[in-house]
Motif scaffolding. Structure first.
Motif, PDB file in Angstrom:
ATOM      1  N   TRP A 107       0.819  -1.212   0.000  1.00  0.00           N
ATOM      2  CA  TRP A 107       0.000   0.000   0.000  1.00  0.00           C
ATOM      3  C   TRP A 107       0.855   1.265   0.000  1.00  0.00           C
ATOM      4  O   TRP A 107       0.502   2.267  -0.626  1.00  0.00           O
ATOM      5  CB  TRP A 107      -0.947   0.008   1.201  1.00  0.00           C
ATOM      6  N   GLU A 119       0.759   4.107  -2.839  1.00  0.00           N
ATOM      7  CA  GLU A 119       0.590   5.526  -2.530  1.00  0.00           C
ATOM      8  C   GLU A 119       1.733   6.346  -3.106  1.00  0.00           C
ATOM      9  O   GLU A 119       1.525   7.346  -3.787  1.00  0.00           O
ATOM     10  CB  GLU A 119       0.538   5.742  -1.017  1.00  0.00           C
ATOM     11  N   ASP A 176      -1.385   1.816   8.177  1.00  0.00           N
ATOM     12  CA  ASP A 176      -2.515   2.082   7.288  1.00  0.00           C
ATOM     13  C   ASP A 176      -2.076   3.082   6.222  1.00  0.00           C
ATOM     14  O   ASP A 176      -2.181   4.297   6.403  1.00  0.00           O
ATOM     15  CB  ASP A 176      -3.696   2.639   8.090  1.00  0.00           C
ATOM     16  N   LYS A 206      -3.261   2.716   3.084  1.00  0.00           N
ATOM     17  CA  LYS A 206      -4.354   2.753   2.115  1.00  0.00           C
ATOM     18  C   LYS A 206      -5.065   4.095   2.163  1.00  0.00           C
ATOM     19  O   LYS A 206      -5.331   4.712   1.125  1.00  0.00           O
ATOM     20  CB  LYS A 206      -5.337   1.621   2.409  1.00  0.00           C
TER      21      LYS A 206
END
Length: 479
Positions: free
Chosen positions: A16, A20, A143, A145
């Motif tokens: 992820w 990003e 995190d 995402k």
């Protein structure tokens, strides 16, 4: 079981974080290509002159509290709220100072336009301070995402705005609007996606506890920030905004593979390794894998980019940017060791040795300043060669401390690095032999990268390269 869970968390975080980083960088890259053809090098030079002020201000605002929050497993509501209000107050004071000194900065560079540009661009300092805690909490929870969504939306909308303004001849203000709008949108989206909200409380006890670790990280980060931005200051002062524009483009392209890949690994593995900081064996095993795999990916990218710098610059930016090509060739060699530097410091940071990190940064930057003083009178290319020499010196300094305190020194790390370096040098020779007689830049770029990928992967497979096997294993078992 603990190692398996650690691997799953790390792989998901890396996937992820990679999405990003490179989706955002990809969008920004496309918009940058368009804007580079609409703007002139001096427009980018003006923005580059301000980078040091923005970077220093961000280091002071954060004050290392982000790293301290991530490292603290039992963080409280008071901890987060204290950091939030501290950031806002400090950012407001810093903006006021920068607003006042803006005319002096413009006089220093003999660029009057710099004054209003600086006063507008520096508004991003205040805006960024509102999302420091949200980012730290997202990173702590691995995190990426949510951060990917926020960053991608912000990059896309701000990029369209920047291109439109560049098209209607707004010049440097197109870059200003793009940067400021990206910061505003990213901050708003992080607030929307985060469930955390500040409470009306401020704890001096929390401040003191976080500051003990965070202040040392802040000082080391501040020293590094100032050193990195010494180059734009000297180039902008001694040479010209145009030459600074050439340097900033070369530095940006060199940063793209090296810094981005390393930062992806660093920000994912830091919170993960903090959770197992008490398990020395697991920590070092994880670190060995990171060193191997990051070098396996970064080394060929950097040497390939160096070999194909001239056709790459001509194809991507146009012939007016051709002066950036030779600078890019040199800087790539300086940046290829960045994963090793960064991950060494990350390991010490995980163990809470912010004092050692500060010592390392002081020693490295003193040597770096000496090199700058020696090379600046010789020209811009000499300064870039000085960066390469300083990168090699930094390798020995960084690994000295990890060898002394964690029993993983220069000899151990070279065993992990050398196989990828050897493969990359073979690939570099193959590129030069293949494209030396090709005059068309686009064809040269295509053939060069095709040869690079084929040669590198084939030799890695034939020699049963350990990093190659580990990457294949991770990809097969990513779920």
């Amino acid at each position: 079981m603990r190692e398996t869970n650690l691997r799953k968390t790390t792989v998901n975080g890396v996937l992820w974080s990679t999405l990003e980083r490179f989706s955002v960088q990809g969008v920004q890259f496309v918009f940058m290509l368009i804007m580079a053809r609409l703007l002139v090098p001096s427009d980018y030079g003006i923005i580059a002159m301000l980078n040091i002020f923005l970077a220093i201000a961000q280091s002071l605002i954060d004050c290392g509290f982000s790293d301290a929050l991530i490292r603290k497993i039992d963080r409280s509501v008071a901890d987060c709220s204290t950091v939030f209000y501290f950031n806002i107050v400090v950012s407001g004071l810093l903006y006021l100072i920068l607003f006042i000194v803006a005319p002096r900065v413009a006089d220093f560079y003999t660029t009057p336009q710099l004054c209003p540009v600086m006063r507008v661009v520096c508004l991003s300092i205040i805006i960024n301070s509102f999302a420091v805690v949200q980012r730290a909490l997202f990173v702590s929870n691995v995190d990426f995402k949510s951060q990917a969504k926020a960053s991608l939306i912000a990059a896309f909308i701000s990029g369209i705005t920047g291109v439109y303004l560049a098209y209607i001849n707004f010049g440097v203000w197109a870059l200003v609007a793009q940067a400021l709008l990206s910061t505003i949108l990213n901050t708003l989206l992080l607030w929307f996606m985060s469930s955390w909200r500040p409470k009306w409380l401020y704890s001096w006890e929390s401040f003191h506890e976080l500051f003990i670790f965070g202040s040392k990280m802040m000082m080391s980060g501040l020293i590094n920030t100032i050193y990195i931005n010494i180059y734009p200051i000297i180039i902008g002062k001694i040479f010209s905004a145009e030459q600074l524009g050439y340097y900033s483009r070369a530095q940006q392209f060199a940063d793209l593979p090296s810094s981005n890949i390393t930062n992806i690994l660093k920000r994912v593995t830091y919170p993960v390794m903090c959770k197992v900081q008490d398990d020395q064996e697991l920590l070092l095993n994880t670190y060995c894998r990171l060193i191997r795999m990051s070098c396996f990916v970064v080394f060929p990218l950097m040497l390939g980019l160096s070999a194909l710098a001239e056709p790459f610059i001509v194809v991507v930016l146009g012939e007016k940017w051709q002066s950036s090509a030779h600078l890019l060739q040199i800087i790539c060699f300086a940046m290829m060791l960045y994963p090793v530097h960064s991950l060494n410091l990350n390991l010490l940071q995980t163990k809470g040795r912010a004092d050692l990190i500060l010592n390392i940064e002081v020693i490295k930057k003193i040597l770096g300043v000496v090199l700058i003083a020696c090379t600046a009178p010789l020209g811009l290319e000499a300064m870039c060669y000085g960066m390469v020499f300083n990168s090699v010196l930094s390798l020995f300094i960084n690994t000295y401390y990890t060898g002394k305190f964690l029993n993983f020194g220069i000899c151990d790390q070279m065993k992990e690095i050398v196989p990828s370096l050897f493969l990359s040098l073979i690939m570099l020779g193959a590129i030069h032999i293949t494209v030396i007689s090709i005059s068309n830049p686009l064809f040269s770029l295509f053939v060069g990268w095709l040869v690079a990928v084929c040669i590198y992967l084939v030799i890695a497979l034939l020699t049963c390269n350990k990093s190659m096997r580990e990457l294949i294993h991770l990809l097969k078992n990513r779920k």
